[in-house]
Design a protein around this motif. Structure first.
Motif, PDB file in Angstrom:
ATOM      1  N   ASN A 278      42.141  39.495  39.798  1.00  0.00           N
ATOM      2  CA  ASN A 278      41.307  40.793  39.469  1.00  0.00           C
ATOM      3  C   ASN A 278      41.823  42.105  40.247  1.00  0.00           C
ATOM      4  O   ASN A 278      42.074  43.200  39.572  1.00  0.00           O
ATOM      5  CB  ASN A 278      39.749  40.740  39.799  1.00  0.00           C
ATOM      6  N   THR A 282      43.465  45.089  38.031  1.00  0.00           N
ATOM      7  CA  THR A 282      42.802  46.445  38.096  1.00  0.00           C
ATOM      8  C   THR A 282      43.136  47.447  39.001  1.00  0.00           C
ATOM      9  O   THR A 282      43.008  48.523  38.855  1.00  0.00           O
ATOM     10  CB  THR A 282      41.287  46.036  38.324  1.00  0.00           C
ATOM     11  N   LYS A 285      48.151  46.881  38.363  1.00  0.00           N
ATOM     12  CA  LYS A 285      48.436  47.124  37.027  1.00  0.00           C
ATOM     13  C   LYS A 285      50.149  47.057  36.529  1.00  0.00           C
ATOM     14  O   LYS A 285      50.501  48.012  35.954  1.00  0.00           O
ATOM     15  CB  LYS A 285      47.857  48.553  36.547  1.00  0.00           C
TER      16      LYS A 285
END
Length: 357
Positions: A278, A282, A285
């Motif tokens: 994650n 997030t 990227k």
């Protein structure tokens, strides 16, 4: 990518072998490449006594030297030129984005960027950098640079131990770089997360088109699983190791005592893999998804672990194959299941192939 430091210690010597030096073991591998076919000249591992190396710091240099000589005898390796691993926990890996400039200008800019991106003074680290062929953020007016730095104190002690064992260090490389070379396909496309479940820690690194862009480490490990079994079932460490080897994580369906003991540890793996995944998707990227997850290290072989992680994470997970980029005329002396613990040593052993190509 190799750590060159202040002197040229990378020598394209095809007789160099890889030495993976960790807290609880030493692993070596030497590989020949002739007419596009590989042959394994020597491969072996040996356990280190507890407390010999602690969190990447050599505590008992004489014991390490003795173990190095023993593992080389076991592998039948007589050459002295090596490429050695450096602990991931002691390395700082960063992707730095800077305006397009010449290589000479990059060298100067990196010094300034280093001071802003690592928590140590630049005169306390050895560092190396490599400009990437494409900008990871998709901005053609800028360039991405991979920078790796390691504390001088760590490198110097490893160098001294190797030298004391009569070896010549031709290169040093952080574990993630070596593992990326052995576990991932040449000229890979897409994004892969590698999870290295070692004896004392588990490392995560994410590779985009062959370049590690993110690394992290947690204290959960293969040893943690054994400790959990020993404590919950009131067994000695040796007895718990045997139970883990024979039964793995136990029966998920039956929710037996072994699985109950292991559950907090393996759920911890799930949480940490999710957290790293994650954070990458997030925060960094560099790509919009993680295409695959590969496990390596001694703990990766634990029975039932890969299916459990795959179901919990909703993503297919595979056991790494360090031989995937080789062509053999005959089967290698170590099969895939056992070779996964040699991923770092095999990657180090093939560093000269990149230099010679």
């Amino acid at each position: 990518m190799s750590l060159l430091f202040d002197k040229k210690i990378i020598d394209p010597n095809p007789d160099s072998f890889g030495l993976d030096l960790s807290d609880l073991s030493i692993k070596v591998a030497q590989i020949d490449l002739q007419s596009k076919y590989a042959s394994v000249r020597g491969i072996a591992s040996i356990d280190l006594p507890q407390g010999t190396i602690v969190d990447g710091i050599v505590v008992n240099a004489d014991a390490v030297k003795e173990a190095i000589n023993l593992v080389l005898q076991k592998a039948g390796i007589t050459d002295k030129d090596i490429v050695c691993s450096l602990p991931e926990t002691k390395a700082f890996l960063r992707i730095i984005t800077i305006p397009q400039m010449t290589q000479k200008e990059v060298a100067e800019a990196i010094k300034w960027e280093m001071e802003a991106n690592i928590p140590m003074a630049i005169d306390q680290v050895y560092y190396d950098w490599q400009t990437l062929s494409h900008n990871l953020q998709g901005d053609d007016s800028k360039m991405s640079v991979l920078v790796v730095a390691v504390a001088r104190s760590i490198v110097d002690q490893f160098y001294d131990v190797l030298n004391g064992a009569g070896l010549v260090a031709r290169g040093f490389e952080v574990e993630s770089m070596a593992q990326a070379r052995s576990l991932l396909p040449d000229n890979m496309d897409g994004t892969t997360m590698v999870v290295d479940i070692g004896d004392r820690r588990t490392s995560f690194f994410i590779v985009v088109k062959g370049i590690p862009v993110f690394t992290s480490s947690i204290p959960l490990s293969s040893e943690s699983m054994t400790d959990a079994i020993a404590k919950d079932l009131n067994l000695s460490y040796a007895e718990a190791q045997k139970v883990k080897f024979e039964h793995g994580i136990g029966s998920v369906l039956k929710n037996d005592h072994i699985f109950q003991a292991m559950k907090p540890i393996i759920q911890g793996f799930v949480q940490e893999i999710n957290r790293s995944r994650n954070f990458y998707l997030t925060g960094l990227k560099y790509s919009d998804r993680i295409d695959s997850i590969v496990l390596c290290g001694g703990g990766a072989k634990t029975k039932g672990l890969i299916p459990y992680l795959s179901r919990s994470l909703g993503q297919n997970i595979e056991l790494g194959n360090p031989w995937m980029n080789f062509r053999f005329k005959s089967l290698p002396p170590v099969d895939r299941d056992e070779s996964v613990q040699y991923a770092t040593a095999i990657g180090l052993a093939t560093q000269s192939f990149d230099i010679l190509s």
